[in-house]
Design a protein around this motif. Structure first.
Motif, mmCIF file in Angstrom:
data_model
loop_
_atom_site.group_PDB
_atom_site.id
_atom_site.type_symbol
_atom_site.label_atom_id
_atom_site.label_comp_id
_atom_site.label_asym_id
_atom_site.label_seq_id
_atom_site.Cartn_x
_atom_site.Cartn_y
_atom_site.Cartn_z
ATOM 1 N N PHE A 124 0.821 -1.212 0.000
ATOM 2 C CA PHE A 124 0.000 0.000 0.000
ATOM 3 C C PHE A 124 0.861 1.271 0.000
ATOM 4 C CE2 PHE A 124 -4.228 1.807 1.683
ATOM 5 C CZ PHE A 124 -4.812 1.682 0.432
ATOM 6 N N PHE A 125 2.137 1.148 0.386
ATOM 7 C CA PHE A 125 3.085 2.260 0.253
ATOM 8 C C PHE A 125 3.106 2.760 -1.190
ATOM 9 C CE2 PHE A 125 7.245 3.681 -1.136
ATOM 10 C CZ PHE A 125 7.698 4.529 -0.140
ATOM 11 N N VAL A 126 3.068 1.833 -2.120
ATOM 12 C CA VAL A 126 3.162 2.180 -3.539
ATOM 13 C C VAL A 126 1.924 2.945 -3.993
ATOM 14 C CG1 VAL A 126 3.398 1.248 -5.874
ATOM 15 C CG2 VAL A 126 4.651 0.210 -3.960
ATOM 16 N N CYS A 127 0.763 2.525 -3.518
ATOM 17 C CA CYS A 127 -0.468 3.241 -3.868
ATOM 18 C C CYS A 127 -0.369 4.698 -3.440
ATOM 19 C CB CYS A 127 -1.667 2.571 -3.217
ATOM 20 S SG CYS A 127 -3.237 3.367 -3.620
ATOM 21 N N GLY A 128 0.106 4.931 -2.216
ATOM 22 C CA GLY A 128 0.252 6.300 -1.734
ATOM 23 C C GLY A 128 1.224 7.110 -2.571
ATOM 24 N N PHE A 129 2.343 6.507 -2.946
ATOM 25 C CA PHE A 129 3.329 7.196 -3.775
ATOM 26 C C PHE A 129 2.706 7.617 -5.100
ATOM 27 C CE2 PHE A 129 6.763 7.693 -6.736
ATOM 28 C CZ PHE A 129 7.830 8.178 -6.008
ATOM 29 N N GLY A 144 -7.420 6.508 -13.833
ATOM 30 C CA GLY A 144 -8.597 6.668 -12.988
ATOM 31 C C GLY A 144 -9.266 5.342 -12.673
ATOM 32 N N LEU A 145 -9.336 4.455 -13.651
ATOM 33 C CA LEU A 145 -9.916 3.136 -13.409
ATOM 34 C C LEU A 145 -9.135 2.370 -12.342
ATOM 35 C CD1 LEU A 145 -10.679 2.039 -17.087
ATOM 36 C CD2 LEU A 145 -12.360 2.662 -15.335
ATOM 37 N N LEU A 146 -7.846 2.703 -12.202
ATOM 38 C CA LEU A 146 -6.963 1.997 -11.275
ATOM 39 C C LEU A 146 -6.634 2.826 -10.035
ATOM 40 C CD1 LEU A 146 -4.439 0.848 -14.053
ATOM 41 C CD2 LEU A 146 -6.379 -0.454 -13.151
ATOM 42 N N TRP A 147 -7.253 3.977 -9.883
ATOM 43 C CA TRP A 147 -6.834 5.008 -8.925
ATOM 44 C C TRP A 147 -7.016 4.571 -7.473
ATOM 45 C CZ3 TRP A 147 -4.020 9.257 -9.198
ATOM 46 C CH2 TRP A 147 -4.185 10.310 -8.317
ATOM 47 N N LEU A 148 -8.235 4.524 -6.998
ATOM 48 C CA LEU A 148 -8.486 4.160 -5.609
ATOM 49 C C LEU A 148 -9.307 2.885 -5.477
ATOM 50 C CD1 LEU A 148 -9.098 7.648 -3.947
ATOM 51 C CD2 LEU A 148 -7.083 6.179 -3.757
ATOM 52 N N GLY A 149 -9.353 2.100 -6.557
ATOM 53 C CA GLY A 149 -9.941 0.776 -6.440
ATOM 54 C C GLY A 149 -9.166 -0.093 -5.472
ATOM 55 N N THR A 150 -7.927 0.314 -5.166
ATOM 56 C CA THR A 150 -7.127 -0.408 -4.180
ATOM 57 C C THR A 150 -7.715 -0.312 -2.775
ATOM 58 O OG1 THR A 150 -5.771 1.575 -3.876
ATOM 59 C CG2 THR A 150 -4.979 -0.062 -5.463
ATOM 60 N N VAL A 151 -8.457 0.755 -2.505
ATOM 61 C CA VAL A 151 -8.916 0.989 -1.127
ATOM 62 C C VAL A 151 -9.968 -0.025 -0.676
ATOM 63 C CG1 VAL A 151 -10.010 2.632 0.431
ATOM 64 C CG2 VAL A 151 -8.259 3.416 -1.170
ATOM 65 N N PRO A 152 -11.089 -0.210 -1.422
ATOM 66 C CA PRO A 152 -12.040 -1.230 -0.957
ATOM 67 C C PRO A 152 -11.443 -2.626 -0.950
ATOM 68 C CG PRO A 152 -12.625 -0.466 -3.161
ATOM 69 C CD PRO A 152 -11.575 0.472 -2.636
ATOM 70 N N LEU A 153 -10.508 -2.902 -1.871
ATOM 71 C CA LEU A 153 -9.885 -4.222 -1.901
ATOM 72 C C LEU A 153 -8.949 -4.420 -0.714
ATOM 73 C CD1 LEU A 153 -9.090 -4.322 -5.722
ATOM 74 C CD2 LEU A 153 -10.799 -5.714 -4.527
ATOM 75 N N THR A 154 -8.145 -3.402 -0.412
ATOM 76 C CA THR A 154 -7.202 -3.514 0.696
ATOM 77 C C THR A 154 -7.932 -3.536 2.035
ATOM 78 O OG1 THR A 154 -5.527 -2.339 -0.607
ATOM 79 C CG2 THR A 154 -5.173 -2.470 1.766
ATOM 80 N N SER A 155 -8.879 -2.610 2.221
ATOM 81 C CA SER A 155 -9.651 -2.618 3.471
ATOM 82 C C SER A 155 -10.482 -3.896 3.578
ATOM 83 C CB SER A 155 -10.555 -1.386 3.539
ATOM 84 O OG SER A 155 -11.496 -1.378 2.482
ATOM 85 N N VAL A 186 -2.241 0.060 7.988
ATOM 86 C CA VAL A 186 -1.959 -0.123 6.561
ATOM 87 C C VAL A 186 -1.943 1.239 5.862
ATOM 88 C CG1 VAL A 186 -2.730 -1.234 4.435
ATOM 89 C CG2 VAL A 186 -3.023 -2.403 6.612
ATOM 90 N N MET A 187 -2.872 2.107 6.253
ATOM 91 C CA MET A 187 -2.955 3.441 5.667
ATOM 92 C C MET A 187 -1.733 4.275 6.020
ATOM 93 S SD MET A 187 -5.371 4.758 3.736
ATOM 94 C CE MET A 187 -5.607 6.351 2.943
ATOM 95 N N PHE A 188 -1.126 4.014 7.161
ATOM 96 C CA PHE A 188 0.099 4.715 7.537
ATOM 97 C C PHE A 188 1.181 4.476 6.500
ATOM 98 C CE2 PHE A 188 3.891 4.692 10.656
ATOM 99 C CZ PHE A 188 4.216 6.002 10.325
ATOM 100 N N SER A 189 1.313 3.223 6.073
ATOM 101 C CA SER A 189 2.276 2.908 5.025
ATOM 102 C C SER A 189 1.931 3.643 3.737
ATOM 103 C CB SER A 189 2.295 1.397 4.777
ATOM 104 O OG SER A 189 3.111 1.066 3.687
ATOM 105 N N HIS A 190 0.641 3.687 3.409
ATOM 106 C CA HIS A 190 0.176 4.420 2.227
ATOM 107 C C HIS A 190 0.637 5.871 2.285
ATOM 108 C CE1 HIS A 190 -2.767 6.615 -0.264
ATOM 109 N NE2 HIS A 190 -2.999 5.481 -0.898
ATOM 110 N N GLN A 191 0.523 6.478 3.460
ATOM 111 C CA GLN A 191 0.841 7.890 3.576
ATOM 112 C C GLN A 191 2.337 8.161 3.645
ATOM 113 O OE1 GLN A 191 -2.383 8.321 2.462
ATOM 114 N NE2 GLN A 191 -1.475 10.291 2.971
ATOM 115 N N ILE A 192 3.124 7.190 4.086
ATOM 116 C CA ILE A 192 4.576 7.341 3.959
ATOM 117 C C ILE A 192 4.936 7.397 2.476
ATOM 118 C CG2 ILE A 192 6.818 6.264 4.368
ATOM 119 C CD1 ILE A 192 5.673 5.083 6.923
#
Length: 405
Positions: A223-228, A314-325, A344-350
């Motif tokens: 999830f670090f990568v999603c945040g980046f 955009g299709l790939l933007w935050l679709g990670t969130v419902p899947l990860t949560s 997990v979100m902490f890693s996203h925000q780093i």
């Protein structure tokens, strides 16, 4: 869920979509303020980017804290505080026109506000209210609300900047963000009060259980990568597009299109997560992001290619969130979902810190974003590799409880 409870559940879903729309939509407009604010305040892009990076880092650092507070005192109260701080932060950003005001408003106050009214708290409320067999789809619907906010507010903010100037535009956005306060009432409640509540477990035990689970560690690293990706694109895509010679409205439209197509992507991710293994869908999302960035870099820079990139990303933007949560809830249950997803979100925000900050530093030093785009490609490939081997079966505790039920 009893039939009589369904209207209240739908109200929770509606409020969640609007709160996330404001939470995510307002902060996604900050990239539009980069050029007018750096010119007006006579600061570098690195300075502006550092404020946004600090915001992202604070969001991540405080996310487990806000999740734990929500699990203890109820999510509605914490989100209401977030709405107040959001409005104050934007006002400070607009009226204290110094680097200090930028860091205090956009960095500190908005960082706290976004954490207090963001995904883990909102999605945990949705997970409690949703019928169990529709939980993944409802998480996708709520996440799509964040994209709807981005789709609506980005062109709106660009119009406000053009018509009123960046100061008044920020004040208007501050008034909108204050709407989170009354909406938070519909999302009130604690983790043990909703549908799908499972047996008793202490927070310390839940954290220890997650910390020993290899799948949780892989999910957190990925999830670090999603945040980046998200932070770099949201903060620097408009400026990157302007540097190619295209008009400013192309950059604003590009971010708006990302928001629009993420509505489709978020809903699709929720649907796919209910029918296929979530970790597999996440793997393909990160591979798709890497491919989209490569194509953006190699194709001629025209409005059409930029808009095509925005549609795909955009299709790939935050679709990670419902899947990860959803994976967090699937593996560990919903009891401490806000807290565990907060980690997990902490890693996203780093990752978001480095995405926003390195973009500005790269431009100040090299006059280009090329290096950071290439880093984003490599990180996408790494995230795909991390998600594939995740052990996604419910922990033994849940299996034992299911047998004993």
């Amino acid at each position: 869920m009893p039939a009589a409870a369904r209207p209240a559940a739908w109200l929770v879903l509606f409020a969640a979509m609007v709160v996330l729309g404001l939470n995510m939509g307002v902060r996604q407009t900050f990239g539009l303020f980069l050029e007018p604010m750096t010119a007006a305040l006579d600061i570098s892009r690195g300075t502006f980017s550092l404020a946004i990076a600090v915001q992202n880092l604070l969001w991540g650092v405080l996310q487990p804290v806000c999740g734990a507070l929500a699990d203890r005192y109820g999510s509605g109260r914490i989100m209401a505080v977030g709405g107040v701080l959001y409005a104050i932060g934007l006002a400070v950003m607009a009226l204290v026109q110094t680097p200090l005001g930028l860091h205090l408003g956009a960095g500190l106050l908005v960082g706290i506000a976004v954490s207090a009214s963001g995904f883990p708290l909102v999605l945990s409320a949705v997970a409690r209210a949703a019928p169990e067999d529709k939980r993944s789809a409802w998480l996708g619907l709520a996440s799509a609300g964040g994209s709807m906010g981005q789709f609506v507010l980005l062109p709106g903010a660009q119009g406000l900047i053009a018509g009123l100037g960046w100061v008044d535009a920020l004040l208007v956005l501050g008034l909108l963000s204050a709407l989170i306060v009354p909406l938070a009432a519909a999302l009130a409640g604690k983790a043990h009060t909703g549908a799908g509540s499972i047996g008793e477990q202490s927070l310390k035990e839940a954290m220890g259980e997650a910390g020993r689970h290899p799948g949780f560690l892989l999910l957190t690293a990925g999830f670090f990568v999603c945040g980046f990706h998200v932070s770099f694109v949201a903060t620097h895509l408009p400026a990157y597009i302007s540097a190619t010679g295209l008009a400013a409205f192309v950059g604003a439209t590009a971010l708006s299109l990302i928001g629009f197509f993420n509505i489709i992507g978020g809903l699709s991710a929720g649907w796919l997560g209910g029918r296929f293994r979530k970790k597999r869908v996440l793997t393909y999302i990160y591979l798709g992001r890497a491919a989209a960035i490569v194509l953006l870099l190699v194709l001629p820079k025209t409005a059409i290619t930029v808009y095509a990139f925005s549609a795909v990303f955009g299709l790939l933007w935050l679709g990670t969130v419902p899947l990860t949560s959803g994976l967090v809830g699937q593996i560990f249950g919903p009891r401490y979902m806000a807290t565990l997803f907060g980690f997990v979100m902490f890693s996203h925000q780093i990752g978001a810190f480095f995405g926003a900050w390195l973009g500005g530093i790269s431009y100040d030093v090299t006059g280009s974003y090329q290096i950071v785009w290439l880093i984003a490609v490599l990180l996408g490939l790494a995230a795909a590799a991390l998600h594939w081997p995740i052990a996604d079966a419910p922990v033994g505790r849940l299996a034992r409880q299911a047998k004993g039920a």
